[in-house]
Design an enzyme around this catalytic site. Structure first.
Site, PDB file in Angstrom:
ATOM      1  N   ARG A   1      -1.496  -7.977   2.837  1.00 34.37           N
ATOM      2  CA  ARG A   1      -2.342  -8.688   2.032  1.00 34.37           C
ATOM      3  C   ARG A   1      -1.039  -9.185   0.959  1.00 34.37           C
ATOM      4  NH1 ARG A   1      -5.361  -4.776  -1.307  1.00 34.37           N
ATOM      5  NH2 ARG A   1      -3.845  -3.234  -0.936  1.00 34.37           N
TER       6      ARG A   1
ATOM      7  N   LYS B   1       1.321  -4.690   0.613  1.00 33.94           N
ATOM      8  CA  LYS B   1       0.581  -5.386  -0.365  1.00 33.94           C
ATOM      9  C   LYS B   1       1.410  -6.101  -1.480  1.00 33.94           C
ATOM     10  CE  LYS B   1      -1.640  -5.108  -4.464  1.00 33.94           C
ATOM     11  NZ  LYS B   1      -1.106  -4.562  -5.957  1.00 33.94           N
TER      12      LYS B   1
ATOM     13  N   HIS C   1       6.036   2.656  11.064  1.00 31.14           N
ATOM     14  CA  HIS C   1       4.717   3.541  10.884  1.00 31.14           C
ATOM     15  C   HIS C   1       4.383   4.268   9.885  1.00 31.14           C
ATOM     16  CE1 HIS C   1       7.773   5.115  14.295  1.00 31.14           C
ATOM     17  NE2 HIS C   1       8.136   5.541  13.424  1.00 31.14           N
TER      18      HIS C   1
ATOM     19  N   ASN D   1      15.719   0.061   6.331  1.00 31.49           N
ATOM     20  CA  ASN D   1      14.622   0.901   6.911  1.00 31.49           C
ATOM     21  C   ASN D   1      13.785   1.815   6.179  1.00 31.49           C
ATOM     22  OD1 ASN D   1      14.278   2.182   9.840  1.00 31.49           O
ATOM     23  ND2 ASN D   1      14.210   3.694   8.599  1.00 31.49           N
TER      24      ASN D   1
ATOM     25  N   ASN E   1       2.466   2.808  -6.660  1.00 32.45           N
ATOM     26  CA  ASN E   1       2.705   1.857  -7.539  1.00 32.45           C
ATOM     27  C   ASN E   1       1.492   1.850  -8.594  1.00 32.45           C
ATOM     28  OD1 ASN E   1       0.722   1.461  -5.336  1.00 32.45           O
ATOM     29  ND2 ASN E   1       0.581  -0.728  -5.710  1.00 32.45           N
ATOM     30  N   TYR E   2       0.745   2.758  -8.572  1.00 29.33           N
ATOM     31  CA  TYR E   2      -0.326   3.004  -9.461  1.00 29.33           C
ATOM     32  C   TYR E   2      -0.249   4.088 -10.160  1.00 29.33           C
ATOM     33  CZ  TYR E   2      -5.249   2.294 -10.983  1.00 29.33           C
ATOM     34  OH  TYR E   2      -6.583   2.290 -11.873  1.00 29.33           O
TER      35      TYR E   2
ATOM     36  N   ARG F   1      14.110  17.745  -2.276  1.00 28.45           N
ATOM     37  CA  ARG F   1      13.282  18.624  -1.393  1.00 28.45           C
ATOM     38  C   ARG F   1      13.328  20.071  -2.138  1.00 28.45           C
ATOM     39  NH1 ARG F   1      16.220  17.917   4.358  1.00 28.45           N
ATOM     40  NH2 ARG F   1      15.940  15.700   4.634  1.00 28.45           N
TER      41      ARG F   1
END
Length: 346
Positions: free
Chosen positions: A227, A244, A256, A270, A279-280, A333
């Protein structure tokens, strides 16, 4: 030269859309270059066949409803020539009671009627279906004649507004809409492409592409969604990846299960499986910038706004909340803690 008086009539169905254009747009486009001297073209929603003022005694009077998107100028001229040859003064187009007609001068007789695909109207759902499919075949036949490879016309839908170059391959179950451009040697398979560009040698398979550009040699899909995306040359966008409002440089791989939103990603980077560009924040959208030559490990979260410098390595499972300098290694981690479970506790 013959003098023509052409009257176009608006109807309730003349604004219906079929394959990228409204019905009246197809008709008016067909006659936009009508160059016969003294032709008179008017458009009237209140036309009445009983109004003598519409017809000129010294002209070939043509009345056309704008709900006939299949209408071609050459077909109309064919029947005008036939009327001259057979000395027919009036001809109804499509049916006995059709408002569309050809009348020589001020002839007052009802004349005869002629049935032709060009005169089919879209005045109900059944006629819409018939006209839609005839128009679809015409559009696809025109692309085939120009050298586009279409394997199965029955399952391919292409808007009249679309441009496809010779050598492009459109495989079954594809729909190409709006102002899309498909370049030579590109391949579209079982996908929706709307208002997008797919460049030379690019491939889109079982994917949803809207307002985007897929550059030369890139591959998208299966099951990807773009998009407002700019995908660089020789990129690899794999299954269940959504891009997007983002720009990906050349050679980027997101193979994937990733979401790239409101971002810019540099050449050769990669993006690992399960990576999310966060992003939000619940109120506003923020942008992420990732440099060239980066490795973003699987299951990484990039919390925007954030910048990752060139040639950086983000370890799998890391949540990035601060900018990362170029040529650096980042890991975030929680330390693994493994304990023995007694059989009685299991």
């Amino acid at each position: 030269m013959e003098k023509y008086n052409i009257i176009f009539i608006e109807t309730q169905s003349s604004k219906q859309s079929l394959l990228g254009r409204r019905s009246d747009e197809y008709v008016m486009r067909e006659f936009s270059d009508f160059d016969t001297v003294d032709s008179c073209i008017s458009k009237d929603a209140a036309y009445s066949a009983s109004s003598e003022g519409y017809f000129l005694p010294d002209a070939i009077n043509v009345v056309l409803t704008l709900d006939m998107p299949l209408l071609r100028k050459k077909t109309l001229m064919h029947y005008i020539a036939l009327m001259r040859h057979k000395k027919i003064s009036a001809l109804r187009l499509g049916a006995k009671d059709s408002r569309s007609l050809i009348r020589m001068g001020n002839a007052s007789d009802e004349g005869i009627f002629v049935v032709d695909d060009d005169f089919l109207k879209i005045d109900d759902t059944k006629s819409y279906n018939v006209v839609y499919n005839l128009l679809k075949d015409r559009i696809l036949d025109a692309h085939l004649a120009r050298g586009v490879k279409i394997a199965d016309k029955t399952t391919v839908f292409v808007d009249d507004t679309v441009k496809i170059e010779a050598g492009a391959q459109i495989l079954p179950f594809s729909r190409i809409e709006g102002n899309s451009v498909i370049a030579a040697n590109a391949k579209i398979s079982a996908s929706l492409v709307r208002n997008s560009i797919v460049e030379n040698g690019a491939s889109v398979e079982m994917s949803h592409i809207v307002d985007s550009c897929v550059r030369a040699g890139a591959t998208v899909g299966p099951f990807a969604r773009l998009r407002g995306a700019q995908v660089g040359e020789k990129c690899r966008i794999g299954d269940f990846v959504e891009i997007k409002a983002s720009k990906l440089g050349n050679g980027v791989k997101a193979s994937h299960l990733s979401y790239v939103g409101d971002a810019e990603v540099g050449d050769g980077t990669n993006v690992g499986c399960g990576t999310v560009f966060c992003n939000y924040d619940g109120k506003d959208k923020h942008r992420t910038t990732v440099g060239s030559g980066c490795f973003i490990g699987a299951n990484t979260n990039l919390i925007a706004p954030v910048v990752v410098g060139d040639n950086s390595f983000i370890a799998a499972g890391t949540t990035v909340t601060r900018d990362v300098e170029e040529c650096s290694f980042t890991i975030g981690r929680v330390r693994q803690d493994t304990k023995t479970i007694n059989k009685t506790q299991a």
